[in-house]
Enzyme design. Sequence first.
Site, PDB file in Angstrom:
ATOM      1  NE  ARG A   1     -33.435 -37.221 -43.020  1.00  0.00           N
ATOM      2  CZ  ARG A   1     -33.406 -38.183 -43.956  1.00  0.00           C
ATOM      3  NH1 ARG A   1     -34.229 -39.211 -43.873  1.00  0.00           N
ATOM      4  NH2 ARG A   1     -32.566 -38.126 -44.961  1.00  0.00           N
TER       5      ARG A   1
ATOM      6  CE1 TYR B   1     -50.209 -25.751 -28.046  1.00  0.00           C
ATOM      7  CE2 TYR B   1     -49.822 -26.455 -30.298  1.00  0.00           C
ATOM      8  CZ  TYR B   1     -49.473 -25.685 -29.211  1.00  0.00           C
ATOM      9  OH  TYR B   1     -48.392 -24.858 -29.291  1.00  0.00           O
TER      10      TYR B   1
ATOM     11  CG  ASP C   1     -51.300 -33.542 -26.712  1.00  0.00           C
ATOM     12  OD1 ASP C   1     -50.541 -33.557 -25.719  1.00  0.00           O
ATOM     13  OD2 ASP C   1     -51.297 -32.623 -27.547  1.00  0.00           O
TER      14      ASP C   1
ATOM     15  CE  LYS D   1     -45.655 -26.444 -24.875  1.00  0.00           C
ATOM     16  NZ  LYS D   1     -46.911 -26.872 -25.465  1.00  0.00           N
TER      17      LYS D   1
HETATM   18  C1  PLP Z   1     -47.380 -27.147 -26.834  1.00  0.00           C
HETATM   19  C2  PLP Z   1     -48.363 -28.213 -27.162  1.00  0.00           C
HETATM   20  C3  PLP Z   1     -48.310 -28.903 -28.384  1.00  0.00           C
HETATM   21  C4  PLP Z   1     -47.316 -28.559 -29.468  1.00  0.00           C
HETATM   22  O1  PLP Z   1     -46.017 -28.761 -29.074  1.00  0.00           O
HETATM   23  P1  PLP Z   1     -44.710 -27.979 -29.647  1.00  0.00           P
HETATM   24  O2  PLP Z   1     -43.608 -28.594 -28.902  1.00  0.00           O
HETATM   25  O3  PLP Z   1     -44.915 -26.524 -29.359  1.00  0.00           O
HETATM   26  O4  PLP Z   1     -44.687 -28.230 -31.117  1.00  0.00           O
HETATM   27  C5  PLP Z   1     -49.222 -29.926 -28.580  1.00  0.00           C
HETATM   28  N1  PLP Z   1     -50.144 -30.243 -27.642  1.00  0.00           N
HETATM   29  C6  PLP Z   1     -50.241 -29.569 -26.479  1.00  0.00           C
HETATM   30  C7  PLP Z   1     -51.293 -29.962 -25.501  1.00  0.00           C
HETATM   31  C8  PLP Z   1     -49.355 -28.540 -26.190  1.00  0.00           C
HETATM   32  O5  PLP Z   1     -49.458 -27.882 -25.041  1.00  0.00           O
END
Ligand code: PLP
Length: 394
Positions: A59, A112, A184, A209
């Site tokens: 961790r 998001y 983000d 993603k």
């Molecule tokens: C998918 C996504 C998240 C969250 O990510 P996870 O891996 O599903 O927890 C946050 N911001 C954006 C823009 C996303 O597309």
Amino acid sequence: MEKKHKHFETSVIHEGYDSKEMLGSLTPPLFQTSTYTFDTAEQGERRFAGEEDGYIYSRLGNPTVSVLEERIAALENGERGLAFASGMAAVSAVLIALTKANDHILCSSGLYGCTFGLLTMMEEKYNISHDFSAMETKEEIRTLIKPETTCIYVETPINPTMKLIDLKMVAEVAQEYGIPVVVDNTFSSPYLQRPLELGCDVVLHSATKYIGGHGDVIAGLVVGKKDFLDSVAMTTQKDIGGIISPFDAWLLIRGLKTLPIRLDRHSDNAEKIFEKLRIHPNVEETYYPNDKSHPDYLIRKKQMKRGGGIISFEIKGTKQDAQKLLNSLSFLKIAVSLGDAETLIEHPATMTHAVVPEDSRQAMGITDQLIRLSVGLEAWEDIWADLDQALEKL
Ligand SMILES: *Cc1c(COP(=O)(O)O)cnc(C)c1O
């Protein structure tokens, strides 16, 4: 962090790993271990006291995860990187680290869905308030900054409407007030956009993603200044504990190697599909950062290498028509998430943004007719043929 390689395409493959240190293993080994043995009790004491480098417990650090963290730090041009179990674990670790009860967060006007949910929870539990801003001008941002504002949180391109925010402009205003800007960067990946180079302070990803890119892992990444990331590592990462598994880190190291190639192909395909959607009689409106007639095109030219793989569009019709379009597809997949090899299509109002209250959703421009398309790596002619036959059925 000191980068060893000059070009992005080389860094995605080599940065943060030296095979000589790992018995010549070409790819970074998977350290599937929960803990590490100490040679002596005294060595354990020194490790815990921070007097000797070395791993203690997974961790707190793992060699496979370390390769990923160094690599992403190099790719975003930051001092340190940290990996998390999900994008939301990354978002929550950063927002909790930057706020205390009664503080205020200024956000971009689209977020998001689960980030929106987290902000709502922070408000209910800790009275940490937030405001939304389109962030089109410096003045607009200045009027919303309060004495208790401790963080500016930006998504660009905004999910799912694909509006852009000028990151350099936001960073300049934030610097006037000494407030950190968190970006983000999930939709662009560091190949298309590098917020730290534009003056922002922290960049985070849902690595689920484009960074993973193969639809087989949920993970998050954060990059920023060493001091801030050290404090996140020792507080919201260590004590809340949303760490990545070594295997998922290993998958991301593998996915990253093809990031530039994949994103060029995603962008090539999206450009073709966008040109077709734009002139289709059953399509009302299209949103894509490479639209030369869109006012955001100038921002795109300034801060993004290419338009990326996500297109949103509004059909002529109702929610039922939007659902009919999805149901009429033959091989394109109805699914949330994005950035995979497979083309994915979803209906934000009833799926990714269903948690957002109706009035906020309307303000964000998420209508019942809006559809989000994550253009995959298939032949664009096949993607278009499937979309076109489904559009014809409306
Ligand atoms: C998918 C996504 C998240 C969250 O990510 P996870 O891996 O599903 O927890 C946050 N911001 C954006 C823009 C996303 O597309």
